[in-house]
Design an enzyme around this catalytic site. Structure first.
Site, PDB file in Angstrom:
ATOM      1  N   CYS A 369       0.856  -1.184   0.000  1.00  0.00           N
ATOM      2  CA  CYS A 369       0.000   0.000   0.000  1.00  0.00           C
ATOM      3  C   CYS A 369       0.889   1.229   0.000  1.00  0.00           C
ATOM      4  CB  CYS A 369      -0.873   0.039   1.245  1.00  0.00           C
ATOM      5  SG  CYS A 369      -2.214  -1.132   1.196  1.00  0.00           S
ATOM      6  N   GLN A 377      -0.413  16.067  -0.219  1.00  0.00           N
ATOM      7  CA  GLN A 377      -0.470  15.592  -1.590  1.00  0.00           C
ATOM      8  C   GLN A 377      -0.171  16.706  -2.597  1.00  0.00           C
ATOM      9  OE1 GLN A 377      -4.195  13.552  -2.040  1.00  0.00           O
ATOM     10  NE2 GLN A 377      -3.484  11.772  -0.891  1.00  0.00           N
ATOM     11  N   GLU A 403       1.675  -3.987  -5.618  1.00  0.00           N
ATOM     12  CA  GLU A 403       0.552  -4.904  -5.557  1.00  0.00           C
ATOM     13  C   GLU A 403      -0.683  -4.270  -6.185  1.00  0.00           C
ATOM     14  OE1 GLU A 403       0.140  -6.763  -1.704  1.00  0.00           O
ATOM     15  OE2 GLU A 403      -1.989  -7.070  -2.030  1.00  0.00           O
TER      16      GLU A 403
END
Ligand SMILES: [Zn+2]
Lengths: 515, 580
Positions: A369, A377, A403
């Site tokens: 993750c 951000q 992933e």
């Protein structure tokens, strides 16, 4: 019912949608109506409803918008002058319903128990840790059904999922306790279960999914749990206040408070300001509780072991679940390492983002993750995180890939990083040819990622019987712009020389189990 | 690794990952319209299928495809600055250490008392303190300690409170839990605070007062509850068998015995030290008494051999022996030595002299060994037999050993160097008398030895080689020697970090070079020659460690000459042909 439906499905005929005009009183969960959003009308699905001082409030999901834009709206924003789409238990949201259908008859008992538990939301909230030693029977374990997933606000409202069927219509909008019984409807689907499963051989059953979670240590989840109603209202952390994006299993009654306080350093959570201030007076943590493995003028990275720092890592996961849709906190944090990026000042090392990584990934993932906290951000931190994950892979001597599934923001960040890294290599002086294998070796990207990035950028082409890599004008333009920007703003990149890290080695048992 | 990219009318050539692809600029090729349409669509995004169609993501993807990255924007809820008094809550006390931070304390270690006061507690505490004398006011910290104690005790005593809803713990039950660890302040205020705690607990259905996460309860409800998180990963079920039970019992027994042994050892050490202390006391007593005797003798004019003033031999032994065995206690040894210097014994002096002679002899021996370095003394009873037990005549049996993990990358370079040097040194040592006892099995193992002949030529002697054209071979044996044959295609394997960035770069550049050679045949020849040389060199280096078979005529020829020209290889290795 099931037969007819599966027949339709195989024949590919689009389902007829029942439309009609609705009133405020006939609006119910699952209805899709036109809702005003940023000055435009947009189709939105009602996921939840509640009464606030006698005025109804609706939790809506805008069709084809990301869930993070779901919100509570007053009735005034729903355009009832247009027809709405009524939910059909059999047809509506076929995909999601089918997955729910995989919960078999056991779901009935389960739902009842669940409902009972819900009657008093705190009833089972204080589960002692001591019990966790007990094995759960995984083969029987079932994913929260969609019905379970959506009902987060039962104290105020009887909430049901979008597909629960027309029975709900009769009582919609008039909350009363029995309403919850409609939950049982999804158990009724069990009749059609087998047929559905055959049709959808590709769809993962809940059992398979849990098994995958258990063995793979994967922290991502499949879409069964989408469309949950956000439970926290607002978040205070460090110098910022923000809105959570998604559901996260913080203590249940946190959904009742307006503002949840997060300690910036230990990431502990408080529903009470007094508590939070008392905690701050006592808390001495000033950086993530692990070893600093990287430091430059701008940032530091800390490596935190999920097994050794269980509380902190759990706190981190709870927090990041608020901003990552496809993260699951179903299982504990033990098999992961957390690489936490911080900026420093005189108060401490402030977490700006992190990525988790399986201690031993069977699929060769180098990242599970990844999250840049929303207050940080759009400042290039995501690129640094990604770059760092590949630096670790280089040190390990492995090729790696993140992933899946990626989030929308994750996909954009990765594609940008991959483009920049590959184009930089291809633009090197005197490079006349290169193989994908070589590119992978230089970057620690997998050959698949290299190949696909070249395809996406329309750089890999078949030209006059030969494969060529074309440095397109667009790509060169972007590259030059980036160089220019770096000239002005300075380059922020990971300097491998400052990484003090050896790939950690774990025994099989310490990776997974608690000893 | 075969993929098809563009679609085109004709099926494109396979693209393998190792195929070198020319890199060109857009203006270097003439655009053919079909080819522009590349296969963006067939690339998976890796995003959840249901989300792939989202408006903002699609807009961002197509913007990126057009090279307008700045327009790729996905809206997110906004973040604002908080009105919180940040500077008060987060004091600026952090100073960065010069070295990277290493830290292992947990959140619990760093957060003090786990209970945090709420407004309700504040009110109660104020009232409580008003009723109390100024000298015994309860501080906030003490209050929290007490509340924390109640909470922890309740958790400990009623771990299933969430499930079976017992009544709140009574005060007497709380008191039972007081133990040495509980601070006095807790005990002092506990009674007053208890009622407050109880009323809050009751209001809260006797659930913990602080918000807690929901963990597994082992109930059915866990499964569908989205709030239940951080489940334990299932512990692998170990099948219970009698054998396994016995194994664990044995393990426990052994563990207990080891612990018992350790305890015994400590007890014995204690006993020894006590005895030693006692001995020192007695020695001191003797010394004092002797000095008294000396005084007395002087005073009385007694003249004898003063035997009574020095330690007699039988008395000394038990003192010395343990001293040599346990050099661990130097502080005890020093006074002992001083005493010995004061009272030197004839035996000691004689022993000293004898030692000196022995040392001389040893030194000469060592010199002799040095002179003979690189030579073999095969005379009867040689002066410098190597003390090491080696295989006979310096032959080393080719025994397969499984190395554990490969050495780490950074040490591999050194390892190579040292092993080759070490090999040479050992080589010299190994030439000792050709009589070494070996059991039959060992004699049958193929063995090799390397030696240096005149002019520094390196020669390999072999023995016990099997002919591999033998028709009837025990399959077991065949398996054992499966890897004995030199595989010509086999590349030599060197220890190195495959993915070291430098090596990766080097490798990549090597492949590029290799391709260029196809065009430049001459260069290729040179390169191949160099490679062959390098390989030969490397081969020579690792020969001793590897199991090799010399079937080439050239090899046996060189062995043959080695035999006549080199130093005598010893009885067992007179012939170069296998002696199986
Ligand atoms: Zn804290």
């Amino acid at each position: 019912m099931a037969v007819r439906e599966s027949h339709q499905e195989t024949s590919g005929t689009p389902d007829p949608i029942e439309r009609g005009f609705a009133t405020l009183n006939t609006l119910r969960i699952g209805v899709k109506a036109m809702v005003e959003k940023d000055g435009e009308l947009r189709k939105a699905e009602i996921l939840s409803m509640k009464q606030r001082k006698d005025t109804p409030s609706f939790y809506v999901h805008y069709v084809d918008f990301n869930k993070r834009l779901d919100e509570w709206i007053p009735a005034s924003r729903i355009d009832l002058s247009q027809e709405v789409e009524w939910p059909f238990p059999e047809k509506n949201e076929k995909n999601r319903k089918e997955k729910t259908a995989t919960t078999n008859n056991k779901a009935q008992g389960k739902n009842q128990a669940q409902k009972r538990a819900r009657a008093d939301s705190r009833d089972i909230s204080s589960t002692p840790d001591l019990l966790t030693g007990k094995n759960i029977n995984v083969s029987k374990a079932q994913r929260p059904s969609k019905a379970g997933g959506k009902e987060n606000r039962e104290d105020e409202t009887p909430v049901n999922s979008s597909f629960i069927g027309s029975e709900a219509a009769s009582v919609a909008g008039t909350p009363r306790p029995e309403f919850e019984d409609v939950d049982m409807v999804d158990a009724g689907y069990s009749d059609s279960k087998d047929m559905k499963d055959e049709e959808n051989g590709m769809e993962m059953s809940r059992e398979e999914e849990i098994e995958k979670l258990r063995t793979g240590g994967s922290m991502t989840q499949n879409p069964i749990e989408i469309h949950r109603v956000r439970n926290l209202n607002r978040l205070q952390m460090g110098k910022h206040e923000m809105e959570p994006w998604y559901f996260s299993p913080y203590p249940e009654f946190f959904s009742d408070v307006d503002l949840v306080f997060i300690d910036e350093f230990c990431l502990s959570y408080f529903d009470d300001k007094n508590c939070f201030e008392r905690h701050r007076a006592k808390c001495t943590l000033v950086h993530p509780p692990g070893n600093e493995i990287y430091r430059d003028d701008y940032i530091s990275f800390f490596e935190v072991d999920g097994r050794r720092q269980r509380t902190w890592c759990r706190n981190l996961c709870l927090l990041s679940k608020l901003f990552l849709d496809h993260k699951t906190l179903y299982y504990d944090v033990d098999p992961f390492l957390f690489y936490c990026m911080c900026t420093r000042d005189e108060t401490g090392c402030h977490l700006v983002g992190y990525f988790s990584k399986e201690k031993d990934s069977a699929e060769g993932y180098n990242l599970a993750c990844i999250l840049t906290l929303p207050q940080f951000q759009r400042r290039g931190f995501g690129r640094l995180l990604i770059s760092f994950s590949y630096e670790l892979s280089k040190r390990e001597g492995k090729l790696g890939s993140p992933e899946k599934p990626l989030s929308d923001l994750g996909l954009l960040s990765y594609r940008q990083y991959w483009r920049e890294v590959l184009v930089e290599l291809l633009m090197q002086e005197g490079r006349e040819s290169v193989s994908e294998y070589e590119l992978a070796m230089y970057t620690s990207m997998t050959e698949k990622d290299v190949h696909e990035t070249l395809l996406v950028l329309n750089m890999l082409r078949y030209h006059k019987g030969n494969w060529i890599i074309v440095l397109t004008d667009a790509v060169i333009d972007l590259h030059n712009k980036r160089l220019e920007k770096e000239k002005i703003k300075g380059i922020r990149k990971i300097d491998p020389a400052r990484l003090q890290w050896k790939p950690p080695v774990f025994t099989a048992s310490s990776r997974t189990w608690n000893w | 690794m075969t993929r098809y990219g563009g679609m085109g009318r004709t099926r494109p050539k396979k693209l393998t990952s190792k195929a070198s692809i020319p890199v060109v600029r857009e203006d270097q090729i003439d655009l053919i319209d079909d080819e522009v349409q590349s296969a963006i669509q067939q690339v998976e995004t890796g995003v959840e299928k249901a989300e792939e169609s989202e408006v903002h993501l699609q807009a961002a993807i197509s913007a990126a495809a057009l090279g307008k990255v700045s327009e790729a924007n996905i809206p997110t809820p906004e973040t604002v600055l908080s009105l919180i008094r940040y500077d008060e809550l987060y004091p600026p006390n952090f100073s960065q250490p010069a070295t990277y931070i290493r830290f292992s304390s947990t959140v619990e270690d760093c957060c003090g008392c786990a209970y945090h006061m709420v407004e309700e507690d504040n009110v109660f505490l104020k009232i409580m303190n008003q009723k109390r004398d100024a000298s015994i006011q309860c501080t906030v910290d003490q209050f929290e300690e007490v509340m924390n104690f109640f909470e922890e005790t309740a958790q400990l005593r009623q771990p299933f409170a969430a499930v079976d809803n017992p009544p709140a713990l009574s005060y007497s039950e709380m008191e039972e839990s007081f133990d040495v660890v509980v601070e006095d302040s807790v005990k002092r205020f506990a009674k007053d605070i208890y009622e407050h705690w109880k009323s809050r607990r009751i209001k809260n259905d006797n659930h913990p007062l602080q918000p807690a996460l929901k963990f597994e309860t082992g109930q059915e409800t866990d499964d569908g509850d989205p709030y239940v998180c951080f489940r334990r990963r299932e512990v692998r079920q170990i099948r219970k068998t009698r054998g396994r039970d016995a194994q664990s019992a044995e393990k426990l027994r052994r563990l207990r015995k080891e612990l018992e042994d350790a305890r015994q050892l400590v007890a014995l050490v204690r006993q020894r030290e006590l005895a030693r202390k006692e001995m020192l006391g007695i020695e001191r007593q003797i010394f004092l008494q002797r000095s008294e005797v000396k005084e007395m003798k002087r005073k009385l004019g007694v003249k004898d051999d003063d035997e009574d003033l020095i330690n007699q031999k039988p008395k000394k032994k038990p003192v010395e022996v343990p001293m040599f065995q346990r050099p661990v206690v130097p502080q005890l040894r020093i006074p002992q030595r001083q005493a010995a210097e004061d009272l030197q014994l004839l035996e000691d002096v004689q022993a000293e002299k004898e030692n000196e002679i022995l040392r001389d002899i040893k030194q000469n021996l060592a010199k002799h060994v040095k002179w003979n370095e690189g030579y073999v003394d095969i005379t009867m009873a040689p002066l410098t037999p190597s003390p090491k037990k080696t295989t006979y005549a310096g032959f080393r049996p080719a025994i397969t050993t499984q190395l554990p993990t490969p050495p780490s990358s950074d040490s591999s370079g050194n390892a190579n160097d040292s092993s080759s040097e070490g090999g040479l040194r050992n080589f010299a040592d190994r030439y000792d008398s050709p009589v070494v006892e070996m059991d039959d099995d060992a004699r049958k193992i193929p063995s090799f030895r390397r030696r240096i002949g005149r002019g520094g030529r390196i020669m390999i002697d072999r023995r016990n080689l099997t002919y591999h054209c033998k028709m009837e071979i025990d399959p077991l044996k065949l398996d054992r020697f499966k890897y004995d044959h030199d595989d010509v295609d086999d590349d030599l394997v060197f220890e190195r970090d495959q993915y070291d960035i430098q090596i990766m770069q080097h490798r990549a550049s090597m492949t590029v070079k290799a391709r260029e050679q196809v065009a430049l045949a001459r260069e290729q020849a040179v390169q191949a020659h160099a490679q062959a040389q390098a390989q030969a060199q490397a081969q020579a280096q690792v020969q001793i460690q590897r199991r090799l078979q010399f079937d080439h005529a050239t090899a046996s020829a060189s062995l043959g000459t080695g035999q006549t020209m080199g130093s005598n290889p010893g009885v067992g290795a007179m012939t170069a042909s296998p002696v199986t």
